[in-house]
Motif scaffolding. Structure first.
Motif, PDB file in Angstrom:
ATOM      1  N   THR A 199      31.522 -24.705  61.300  1.00  0.00           N
ATOM      2  CA  THR A 199      30.295 -25.137  61.961  1.00  0.00           C
ATOM      3  C   THR A 199      30.609 -25.924  63.225  1.00  0.00           C
ATOM      4  O   THR A 199      29.960 -25.745  64.269  1.00  0.00           O
ATOM      5  CB  THR A 199      29.456 -25.996  60.998  1.00  0.00           C
ATOM      6  N   LEU A 227      23.402 -17.910  68.002  1.00  0.00           N
ATOM      7  CA  LEU A 227      23.000 -18.674  66.822  1.00  0.00           C
ATOM      8  C   LEU A 227      23.041 -20.168  67.093  1.00  0.00           C
ATOM      9  O   LEU A 227      22.165 -20.924  66.643  1.00  0.00           O
ATOM     10  CB  LEU A 227      23.910 -18.316  65.641  1.00  0.00           C
ATOM     11  N   GLU A 273      21.108 -22.644  64.667  1.00  0.00           N
ATOM     12  CA  GLU A 273      21.611 -22.157  63.371  1.00  0.00           C
ATOM     13  C   GLU A 273      23.132 -22.292  63.356  1.00  0.00           C
ATOM     14  O   GLU A 273      23.879 -21.305  63.358  1.00  0.00           O
ATOM     15  CB  GLU A 273      21.162 -20.710  63.156  1.00  0.00           C
ATOM     16  N   HIS A 274      23.606 -23.525  63.319  1.00  0.00           N
ATOM     17  CA  HIS A 274      25.022 -23.804  63.470  1.00  0.00           C
ATOM     18  C   HIS A 274      25.856 -23.311  62.287  1.00  0.00           C
ATOM     19  O   HIS A 274      26.963 -22.800  62.473  1.00  0.00           O
ATOM     20  CB  HIS A 274      25.236 -25.307  63.668  1.00  0.00           C
ATOM     21  N   ALA A 324      25.183 -20.832  60.241  1.00  0.00           N
ATOM     22  CA  ALA A 324      25.238 -19.362  60.313  1.00  0.00           C
ATOM     23  C   ALA A 324      26.223 -18.927  61.393  1.00  0.00           C
ATOM     24  O   ALA A 324      26.974 -17.957  61.215  1.00  0.00           O
ATOM     25  CB  ALA A 324      23.848 -18.805  60.594  1.00  0.00           C
TER      26      ALA A 324
END
Length: 336
Positions: free
Chosen positions: A232, A261, A266-267, A269
């Motif tokens: 992440t 992303l 959406e870190h 993901a």
């Protein structure tokens, strides 16, 4: 670990008191260097570094990095002098061009000249050189001098850079070159050759310039959880560093997919898209044994200092504890 240093890099996002607590723990474990990052929109490094200076007795400490676009050279000289005085001669200066300064309306023209001339002004001021300086970016009028005493006229200089010209500049004027955001041992000989260009030009020994590699670090006894957190973190800067490493070949479309992303918030993901091999090039992560093995590969490749960067672990305190109590002993044993 003769000749090799292990450092800890801290982000400027903590409340007063937290830096001292982490610094005391790090020094007690045997870390050699404590760095505070100078990233955009975080606390200025001096706040944390002065707290660390008062809480420690041995470690070297400094910012990595200040930039001469948002901070004038005479102010850089003053901050460095203050930190060196507070730490009784343990400070170093980190300088780099900086990243994302367009967000605060700061253009970055002539980066190499800006860094080199800022360095010249800073050290003239620290040395009490009143002869003045005339550069293409910065000037210092003859007779201009600091109006306070300094502890040392020549604290060590670290330059932060990835590219050939920045590395060559470090070869000419710096004590260390830091390549941030990498844990890739294949990059070390390339960086050394880039430093050599500058060192040879002025008759310096290339081995006199220390190579520093630092990156996001997440260590935990739950190695899978640590690597998930590291993915992440890496996702948020992969687009910045991916094209800078000539030894890394990424899967087609990965940077674009990760970037989309991240932009959407959406870190996690985004992180899940990063393969193991890519993760290990841009972060230290996993169990203490895995992190120590990564660091040892860098040391074997010729890095003089390995810097374990934030967030260190699933929590800062636990990460620093595991790095100090479990990773450092493995590295000492490897050099033993």
């Amino acid at each position: 670990m003769t000749g090799v240093e292990i450092g800890l890099g801290l982000q400027g996002d903590k409340p007063a008191g937290a830096y001292a607590r982490l610094a005391r723990a790090a020094e007690s474990y045997g870390f050699d260097v404590l760095t505070v990052f100078g990233d955009l929109m975080y606390q200025p490094p001096l706040f944390a570094l002065l707290e660390i200076a008062q809480a420690t007795d041995r470690v070297r400490l400094g910012p990595a990095c200040l930039n001469p676009y948002s901070l004038a050279p005479y102010e850089i000289a003053g901050q460095l002098a203050a930190l060196d005085l507070a730490s009784h001669g343990r400070a170093y200066l980190g300088l780099a061009r900086g990243t994302w300064l367009g967000a605060v309306g700061l253009p970055q023209p002539k980066p190499l000249a800006t860094i080199e001339e800022a360095t010249a002004v800073v050290y003239r001021l620290l040395r009490g050189d009143r002869s003045g300086y005339q550069g293409s970016v910065f000037t210092l009028a003859p007779g201009t001098a600091l109006r306070y005493a300094v502890h040392r006229p020549d604290p060590p200089l670290l330059l932060g850079a990835w590219g050939p010209r920045g590395a060559a500049l470090a070869g000419r004027i710096a004590d260390e070159l830091k390549v941030g955001g990498t844990a890739n041992p294949d990059l070390v000989p390339i960086v050394r050759d880039r430093i050599r260009v500058g060192a040879d030009a002025v008759g310096r020994d290339v081995d006199a310039i220390g190579i520093v590699f630092g990156a996001v670090t997440v260590v935990d006894t739950d190695g899978a959880a640590a690597r998930a957190r590291a993915r992440t973190e890496v996702a948020m800067y992969l687009a910045v560093v991916a094209d800078l490493d000539p030894t890394v070949v990424l899967p087609d479309g990965l940077v674009a997919q990760v970037g989309q992303l991240v932009d959407a918030g959406e870190h996690e993901a985004a992180g899940r898209l990063i393969p193991d091999g890519v993760l290990d090039r841009f972060a230290f992560s996993g169990t203490p044994e895995q992190v120590a093995a990564q660091a040892q590969r860098l040391i074997d490749a010729g890095v003089r200092r390995v810097e374990f960067g934030t967030p260190h672990g699933l929590t800062d305190e636990r990460g620093v504890e595991l790095l100090g109590a479990a990773v450092l002993p493995l590295l000492r044993r490897g050099r033993g």
